[in-house]
Motif scaffolding. Sequence first.
Motif, PDB file in Angstrom:
ATOM      1  N   SER A 206      16.581  10.640 -23.712  1.00  0.00           N
ATOM      2  CA  SER A 206      17.146  11.952 -23.806  1.00  0.00           C
ATOM      3  C   SER A 206      18.299  12.363 -22.921  1.00  0.00           C
ATOM      4  O   SER A 206      18.792  13.322 -22.953  1.00  0.00           O
ATOM      5  N   GLY A 207      18.585  11.553 -21.895  1.00  0.00           N
ATOM      6  CA  GLY A 207      19.347  11.588 -20.833  1.00  0.00           C
ATOM      7  C   GLY A 207      18.885  12.499 -19.752  1.00  0.00           C
ATOM      8  O   GLY A 207      19.692  12.827 -18.883  1.00  0.00           O
ATOM      9  N   ALA A 208      17.620  12.897 -19.814  1.00  0.00           N
ATOM     10  CA  ALA A 208      17.096  13.712 -18.622  1.00  0.00           C
ATOM     11  C   ALA A 208      17.030  13.127 -17.227  1.00  0.00           C
ATOM     12  O   ALA A 208      16.808  11.810 -17.375  1.00  0.00           O
ATOM     13  N   PRO A 209      17.321  13.563 -16.346  1.00  0.00           N
ATOM     14  CA  PRO A 209      17.308  12.782 -14.898  1.00  0.00           C
ATOM     15  C   PRO A 209      16.005  12.718 -14.568  1.00  0.00           C
ATOM     16  O   PRO A 209      15.169  13.509 -14.453  1.00  0.00           O
ATOM     17  N   VAL A 210      15.756  11.414 -14.038  1.00  0.00           N
ATOM     18  CA  VAL A 210      14.438  10.917 -13.675  1.00  0.00           C
ATOM     19  C   VAL A 210      14.686  10.079 -12.541  1.00  0.00           C
ATOM     20  O   VAL A 210      15.663   9.131 -12.605  1.00  0.00           O
ATOM     21  N   SER A 211      14.127  10.152 -11.287  1.00  0.00           N
ATOM     22  CA  SER A 211      14.291   8.983 -10.232  1.00  0.00           C
ATOM     23  C   SER A 211      13.087   8.592  -9.602  1.00  0.00           C
ATOM     24  O   SER A 211      12.077   9.389  -9.556  1.00  0.00           O
ATOM     25  N   LEU A 212      13.266   7.716  -9.013  1.00  0.00           N
ATOM     26  CA  LEU A 212      11.965   6.946  -8.205  1.00  0.00           C
ATOM     27  C   LEU A 212      12.417   6.666  -6.763  1.00  0.00           C
ATOM     28  O   LEU A 212      13.433   6.348  -6.420  1.00  0.00           O
ATOM     29  N   SER A 213      11.439   6.894  -5.853  1.00  0.00           N
ATOM     30  CA  SER A 213      11.868   6.844  -4.390  1.00  0.00           C
ATOM     31  C   SER A 213      10.568   6.196  -3.584  1.00  0.00           C
ATOM     32  O   SER A 213       9.654   6.286  -4.015  1.00  0.00           O
ATOM     33  N   VAL A 214      10.895   5.362  -2.769  1.00  0.00           N
ATOM     34  CA  VAL A 214      10.003   4.727  -1.569  1.00  0.00           C
ATOM     35  C   VAL A 214      10.629   4.869  -0.548  1.00  0.00           C
ATOM     36  O   VAL A 214      11.453   4.454   0.148  1.00  0.00           O
ATOM     37  N   ILE A 215       9.646   5.343   0.358  1.00  0.00           N
ATOM     38  CA  ILE A 215       9.746   5.391   1.828  1.00  0.00           C
ATOM     39  C   ILE A 215       8.895   4.812   2.543  1.00  0.00           C
ATOM     40  O   ILE A 215       7.572   4.729   2.428  1.00  0.00           O
ATOM     41  N   ARG A 216       9.520   4.001   3.557  1.00  0.00           N
ATOM     42  CA  ARG A 216       8.607   3.152   4.297  1.00  0.00           C
ATOM     43  C   ARG A 216       8.740   3.559   5.858  1.00  0.00           C
ATOM     44  O   ARG A 216       9.918   4.024   6.275  1.00  0.00           O
ATOM     45  N   ARG A 217       7.556   3.445   6.309  1.00  0.00           N
ATOM     46  CA  ARG A 217       7.533   3.947   8.111  1.00  0.00           C
ATOM     47  C   ARG A 217       6.784   2.939   8.647  1.00  0.00           C
ATOM     48  O   ARG A 217       5.893   2.334   8.204  1.00  0.00           O
ATOM     49  N   PRO A 218       7.324   2.424   9.902  1.00  0.00           N
ATOM     50  CA  PRO A 218       6.486   1.760  10.869  1.00  0.00           C
ATOM     51  C   PRO A 218       5.030   1.878  10.750  1.00  0.00           C
ATOM     52  O   PRO A 218       4.661   3.020  10.970  1.00  0.00           O
ATOM     53  N   GLY A 219       4.236   0.841  10.472  1.00  0.00           N
ATOM     54  CA  GLY A 219       2.593   1.079  10.666  1.00  0.00           C
ATOM     55  C   GLY A 219       2.089   2.020   9.726  1.00  0.00           C
ATOM     56  O   GLY A 219       1.003   2.280   9.836  1.00  0.00           O
TER      57      GLY A 219
END
Length: 293
Positions: A206-219
């Motif tokens: 449909s063109g609808a905005p979708v996103s994935l995110s990955v956040i990494r922090r030490p330990g």
Amino acid sequence: MPTRSSITPFRALFVGLLGSAAAACATTGPAMSQDMPVAELPPSQAPTYADLVTMAMDADTVAIVAVEDQIPFPAERAPNLPPSQVRLYIEALTQSLLVAPQGVGSELVFVVDQKRDADGDAPDLEDRTFLIFGDLSRSQPGAIQLLSSDSMLPAGPRIESRVRRVLTQLASADVPPAITGVRDVISVPGNLAGESETQMFVETESGAPVSLSVIRRPGMTPEWGVSLGELVDASATPPEPESLEWFQFACFLPRELPADSFLQTDRASQARAREDYAFILAELGPCERRFTG
């Protein structure tokens, strides 16, 4: 409750259904054996969530029916079937209509392929209850064409509850858009060693905005989530298991990031993005199917 005499006139549809039987009965998954008790399929053989969503999306009608009568097709009328199977014309009583584009009568007729029993005879389906997925005929009132012979499932409270839940999800106003690919991938390191954030923008039908995110922090265990909107939500969370959102991502995300999706050309950023994408796929788990392609 309709009598046998009220169903008999539907036999006139038998001749018309013969011509379209081959398409109606294409089998795509494990066929049901006559040795199966009247109870539901066990969990290890039952349709998966992905199967149920796929069948519910493909069918315009879902119903629970009780088989009243069955008529085997002559062998010459089903030349494409292997000898181990038989094609049956089914007359059934409608017990519960879960979804349909219009009202249906108390009787439905359809065609289905089944395994022969050990003696080579057709399995006895009469008086058994099934949950069926199919499309109502536009030219033959009271007839339905099953999606496949595997879209007729032994009915029971467990499968009915699962199907009703799927149908409720599909009828909701917040059905997620269909996923078609991934584009515009970026991964940036943080100020600390082992710290990073990756964003991946998903293409939708449909063109609808979708996103994935990955956040990494030490330990810490990596955190990931889905954002439905123009902005990437820092508090985004993963989709719930057996949700339509999970179905879209687990079943339709590509297995690898496309080579032209990276906004950065350096190898370190691309490698980090690929690692994060593989992490997301592992967290989603496989899109398991037993009855659908």
